[in-house]
Design an enzyme around this catalytic site. Structure first.
Site, PDB file in Angstrom:
ATOM      1  N   VAL A   1      15.429  -6.318  -0.306  1.00  0.00           N
ATOM      2  CA  VAL A   1      16.494  -5.398   0.073  1.00  0.00           C
ATOM      3  C   VAL A   1      17.094  -5.896   1.380  1.00  0.00           C
ATOM      4  CG1 VAL A   1      17.079  -3.041   0.743  1.00  0.00           C
ATOM      5  CG2 VAL A   1      15.458  -3.450  -1.122  1.00  0.00           C
TER       6      VAL A   1
ATOM      7  N   ALA B   1       0.801  -1.229   0.000  1.00  0.00           N
ATOM      8  CA  ALA B   1       0.000   0.000   0.000  1.00  0.00           C
ATOM      9  C   ALA B   1       0.831   1.276   0.000  1.00  0.00           C
ATOM     10  CB  ALA B   1      -0.952  -0.020   1.201  1.00  0.00           C
TER      11      ALA B   1
ATOM     12  N   TRP C   1     -33.001  10.425  18.083  1.00  0.00           N
ATOM     13  CA  TRP C   1     -31.684  10.770  18.622  1.00  0.00           C
ATOM     14  C   TRP C   1     -30.733   9.631  18.278  1.00  0.00           C
ATOM     15  CZ3 TRP C   1     -29.834  15.152  20.876  1.00  0.00           C
ATOM     16  CH2 TRP C   1     -30.780  16.109  21.252  1.00  0.00           C
TER      17      TRP C   1
ATOM     18  N   ASP D   1       2.969   0.624   7.692  1.00  0.00           N
ATOM     19  CA  ASP D   1       3.001  -0.048   8.984  1.00  0.00           C
ATOM     20  C   ASP D   1       4.356  -0.014   9.671  1.00  0.00           C
ATOM     21  OD1 ASP D   1       0.413  -0.653   8.346  1.00  0.00           O
ATOM     22  OD2 ASP D   1       0.732  -2.801   8.049  1.00  0.00           O
TER      23      ASP D   1
ATOM     24  N   GLU E   1       9.997  -5.729  -4.076  1.00  0.00           N
ATOM     25  CA  GLU E   1       9.046  -6.462  -3.242  1.00  0.00           C
ATOM     26  C   GLU E   1       9.551  -7.898  -3.085  1.00  0.00           C
ATOM     27  OE1 GLU E   1       6.533  -8.282  -1.050  1.00  0.00           O
ATOM     28  OE2 GLU E   1       6.359  -6.106  -1.284  1.00  0.00           O
TER      29      GLU E   1
ATOM     30  N   TYR F   1     -31.628  11.601   9.850  1.00  0.00           N
ATOM     31  CA  TYR F   1     -32.611  10.777  10.559  1.00  0.00           C
ATOM     32  C   TYR F   1     -33.721  10.332   9.621  1.00  0.00           C
ATOM     33  CZ  TYR F   1     -36.999   9.724  12.872  1.00  0.00           C
ATOM     34  OH  TYR F   1     -38.181   9.130  13.222  1.00  0.00           O
TER      35      TYR F   1
ATOM     36  N   CYS G   1      -5.972  -6.534   4.551  1.00  0.00           N
ATOM     37  CA  CYS G   1      -7.158  -6.497   5.415  1.00  0.00           C
ATOM     38  C   CYS G   1      -8.243  -7.452   4.927  1.00  0.00           C
ATOM     39  CB  CYS G   1      -7.722  -5.080   5.482  1.00  0.00           C
ATOM     40  SG  CYS G   1      -6.565  -3.854   6.130  1.00  0.00           S
TER      41      CYS G   1
ATOM     42  N   ARG H   1       2.715  10.115 -11.356  1.00  0.00           N
ATOM     43  CA  ARG H   1       1.724  11.054 -11.878  1.00  0.00           C
ATOM     44  C   ARG H   1       2.312  12.461 -12.023  1.00  0.00           C
ATOM     45  NH1 ARG H   1      -1.463   8.516  -7.721  1.00  0.00           N
ATOM     46  NH2 ARG H   1      -2.796   6.891  -8.646  1.00  0.00           N
TER      47      ARG H   1
END
Length: 460
Positions: A84, A13, A440, A289, A37, A432, A47, A24
């Site tokens: 690496v 990520a 509420w 992370d 990687e 609501y 996840c 970009r």
């Protein structure tokens, strides 16, 4: 003029978001991008692994956001199965190992992004490396677990740990038809909640047929004559197992960074400034992370391993590396999860977090429903709120319930980020209609009760 050289360590990520954003902003003749990687997959949703294992997500590739070929088509030289092994800060180069061929080489950089992620906590206990014991950090881990489940002759699963990964994997094992036992060394499952809210999770898991054992610290994994896992041992009992899933948590993967003296914080993560630049190093950034981030409520750094943060870090790093500008101000600690139809959410501080930073506070807990009580399908929801003793500033919210309970925490997350008081929250103009909320909303009911508690304490 030669293009600047950007090297990215880590292909998930944060790393690939940084590479993509930098591309970009700068063309290949201005900025060359090489990413390394060590695994078989890049740009995937870790996840989502519990939901793939549990069968909610059908195919492994459904979790892959962008393939290596797609990255390469955008002039990002993504090298898979390449680890690496060393960073030479002074020489501005990294040493890499091709994990298939065994060949090593050096690659130079002008700018470096460290996105090495986190590693699962795996205690050094007897039998922990036995066949049938699985972590679930990567797609490779998920595939290995599924292979074990397909081969298993017995149907007994033991999940070690009762945090987010633990409860999600308990659900996955249940859906796979296994008899599930969760061993939790803490007082209640979900230590990210206060124990009184964790008790609600425990009760719900029991109701789903998941056996949760608290105060059960694992001492060993016992194996059979074939070398495969046979049972999980604690100080007081033995739990038969045909498969063991580790859901103990993760810690920052900063081995490379530590080896060259890059700064790490009290939780083991790299320290960066607001631009995600590693403190003291103008040409090195870090995100995801492997870093610590500022807790906006507590005023201290903390380690939170979440894909939402990692993607934001990557966008900010890529902007800064590519000549733009971006900052990451911090977090309030928002997280949601579920076990079957039970939804679990938290943001801000728990009671022990508030005490740890010297804050005096009050709490209020309310019971409500996710819809108008008379509307079909209305189900109970518990909301707990913490507020600072004198100021009434919101400090934290925890929610356990069903029927859309979890995402209600986002209202509290916005209030925390804005520094609102609980009294200010009572005036929020929330949506609501009977199918979606009582008149509420439960979060506002909790805020009103917290105001009442503050007034009784003579602080509001």
């Amino acid at each position: 003029m030669a293009a600047e050289r950007l090297v990215v360590i880590g292909g998930d990520a944060a790393g690939m978001s940084a590479a993509s954003q930098a591309r970009r902003l700068k063309a290949p003749d201005e900025l060359s991008i090489t990413a390394f990687e060590r695994g078989h997959f890049a740009s995937y949703s870790a996840c989502g692994i519990p939901y793939w294992v549990g069968g909610d997500v059908e195919q492994r590739d459904d979790l892959v956001a962008r393939t290596p070929e797609e990255h390469r088509a955008r002039a990002i030289d993504l090298r898979m199965r390449t680890e690496v092994t060393e960073i030479d800060v002074a020489g501005q180069r990294v040493r890499t190992l091709d994990r298939d061929s065994g060949e090593t080489s050096w690659t130079g950089f002008d700018k470096l992004v460290i996105a090495t992620g986190a590693r699962p906590v795996r205690p050094a206990l007897p039998g922990m490396d036995a066949a049938g014991v699985h972590g679930v950090q990567t797609l490779d881990d998920g595939q290995a677990l599924l292979d074990t489940l397909d081969r298993a002759t017995g149907r007994r699963a033991v999940v070690v740990g009762a945090g987010y990964i633990g409860v999600e994997m308990a659900e996955a094992m249940l859906k796979r038809g296994f008899e599930v036992t969760v061993l939790n060394r803490g007082e209640q499952p979900m230590a990210t909640l206060d124990p009184d809210m964790g008790r609600l999770v425990h009760d719900a898991m029991d109701g789903l047929g998941i056996t949760t054992v608290n105060g059960a610290a694992v001492t060993a994994i016992r194996t059979g004559a074939d070398g495969r896992v046979a049972a999980v041992e604690t100080a007081g009992a033995s739990y038969p197992a045909d498969v063991v899933v580790l859901g103990i948590g993760v810690e920052p993967e900063t081995t490379l960074a530590r080896a060259v003296g890059l700064p790490v914080g009290p939780h083991g993560g790299l320290l960066t400034d607001l631009s995600m630049r590693v403190v003291g190093h103008d040409n090195i950034w870090a995100g995801g992370d492997c870093v610590e981030v500022l807790d906006l409520v507590a005023g201290r750094t903390r380690h939170i391993a979440l894909g939402t943060h990692a993607n934001k870090h990557g966008q900010i790093i890529g902007s800064n590396v590519g000549g733009g500008y971006g900052t990451f101000p911090g977090v309030v600690g928002t997280a949601v999860s579920k076990v079957c139809d039970l939804e679990i959410a938290r943001t801000g501080l728990r009671e022990k977090d508030a005490r740890a930073v010297g804050l005096r506070f009050v709490t209020a807990t309310i019971e409500s429903t996710g819809r108008a009580g008379y509307y079909p399908g209305a189900r109970p929801m518990t909301v707990k709120m913490l507020a600072e003793y004198r100021t009434g500033r919101l400090l934290g919210v925890q929610i356990v319930g069903r029927d859309g309970a979890a995402k209600r925490v986002d209202v509290a997350a916005v209030a925390l980020t804005a520094g609102m008081t609980v009294e200010q929250m009572t005036a929020l103009d929330l949506g609501y209609a009977p199918p979606f909320s009582p008149v509420w909303d439960p979060v506002l009911v909790a805020a009103r009760k917290t105001v009442t508690v503050l007034r009784k304490a003579g602080t509001a």
